[in-house]
Design a protein around this motif. Sequence first.
Motif, PDB file in Angstrom:
ATOM      1  N   GLU A 120       0.813  -1.218   0.000  1.00  0.00           N
ATOM      2  CA  GLU A 120       0.000   0.000   0.000  1.00  0.00           C
ATOM      3  C   GLU A 120       0.851   1.274   0.000  1.00  0.00           C
ATOM      4  N   ASN A 121       2.154   1.151   0.258  1.00  0.00           N
ATOM      5  CA  ASN A 121       3.043   2.309   0.242  1.00  0.00           C
ATOM      6  C   ASN A 121       3.839   2.448  -1.056  1.00  0.00           C
ATOM      7  N   ASP A 122       3.632   1.559  -2.010  1.00  0.00           N
ATOM      8  CA  ASP A 122       4.451   1.538  -3.229  1.00  0.00           C
ATOM      9  C   ASP A 122       4.443   2.842  -4.007  1.00  0.00           C
ATOM     10  N   VAL A 123       3.284   3.435  -4.222  1.00  0.00           N
ATOM     11  CA  VAL A 123       3.188   4.648  -5.033  1.00  0.00           C
ATOM     12  C   VAL A 123       3.942   5.792  -4.358  1.00  0.00           C
ATOM     13  N   GLU A 124       3.737   5.956  -3.061  1.00  0.00           N
ATOM     14  CA  GLU A 124       4.419   7.031  -2.327  1.00  0.00           C
ATOM     15  C   GLU A 124       5.920   6.762  -2.246  1.00  0.00           C
ATOM     16  N   LEU A 125       6.306   5.523  -2.038  1.00  0.00           N
ATOM     17  CA  LEU A 125       7.721   5.168  -1.989  1.00  0.00           C
ATOM     18  C   LEU A 125       8.405   5.527  -3.306  1.00  0.00           C
ATOM     19  N   LEU A 126       7.821   5.146  -4.402  1.00  0.00           N
ATOM     20  CA  LEU A 126       8.398   5.432  -5.708  1.00  0.00           C
ATOM     21  C   LEU A 126       8.497   6.945  -5.940  1.00  0.00           C
ATOM     22  N   ARG A 127       7.480   7.677  -5.553  1.00  0.00           N
ATOM     23  CA  ARG A 127       7.498   9.141  -5.693  1.00  0.00           C
ATOM     24  C   ARG A 127       8.657   9.748  -4.897  1.00  0.00           C
ATOM     25  N   LEU A 128       8.824   9.319  -3.668  1.00  0.00           N
ATOM     26  CA  LEU A 128       9.886   9.856  -2.817  1.00  0.00           C
ATOM     27  C   LEU A 128      11.273   9.448  -3.294  1.00  0.00           C
ATOM     28  N   MET A 129      11.396   8.221  -3.817  1.00  0.00           N
ATOM     29  CA  MET A 129      12.692   7.782  -4.340  1.00  0.00           C
ATOM     30  C   MET A 129      13.077   8.636  -5.549  1.00  0.00           C
ATOM     31  N   ARG A 130      12.116   8.982  -6.380  1.00  0.00           N
ATOM     32  CA  ARG A 130      12.407   9.815  -7.556  1.00  0.00           C
ATOM     33  C   ARG A 130      12.817  11.235  -7.168  1.00  0.00           C
ATOM     34  N   ILE A 131      12.320  11.723  -6.050  1.00  0.00           N
ATOM     35  CA  ILE A 131      12.685  13.060  -5.574  1.00  0.00           C
ATOM     36  C   ILE A 131      14.180  13.130  -5.285  1.00  0.00           C
ATOM     37  N   ALA A 132      14.802  11.999  -4.992  1.00  0.00           N
ATOM     38  CA  ALA A 132      16.235  11.979  -4.688  1.00  0.00           C
ATOM     39  C   ALA A 132      17.070  12.512  -5.857  1.00  0.00           C
ATOM     40  N   ALA A 133      16.536  12.475  -7.042  1.00  0.00           N
ATOM     41  CA  ALA A 133      17.273  12.960  -8.216  1.00  0.00           C
ATOM     42  C   ALA A 133      17.376  14.477  -8.233  1.00  0.00           C
ATOM     43  N   GLU A 134      16.511  15.137  -7.484  1.00  0.00           N
ATOM     44  CA  GLU A 134      16.472  16.605  -7.516  1.00  0.00           C
ATOM     45  C   GLU A 134      17.527  17.226  -6.638  1.00  0.00           C
TER      46      GLU A 134
END
Length: 134
Positions: A120-134
């Motif tokens: 149930e946390n997959d979508v939020e996890l993926l979003r936050l992991m992508r923020i690491a690129a910024e």
Amino acid sequence: MSQSPLISVSYISKATQDMGVLALMRLTDQAVQLNQKLGLSGVLFYENQHFGQILEGPRAEVTKMWERIQRDPRHHQVRLLKMEEIGERSFTAWSMRFFLAKEIIAKMPNLTSVLDGLPENDVELLRLMRIAAE
């Protein structure tokens, strides 16, 4: 290096045993060397025995690495979050950027609550992991 289209693979997994700093440093060093050789880039998170990773590069190389990752005995419960074709890389500067728990807590505290292996946390996890690129 292959000229195939770029793809991105993201997954979460659980370490088979608690990994100390030395083991994580070795893992990161190995990943950096191999990824540079294969033309891959990405980011890896480790917190509370859970890994989260986004790996990107040419389709053929990412696919081979994904198969290798799934067989790696250092973790289990490997679950694909997303595999997709991408137009450009998000992590161009990193053959493998690694975030330990201490850095995650300091820079991305919301990530600790979703890097837990729960679907149930997959979508939020993926979003936050992508923020690491910024």
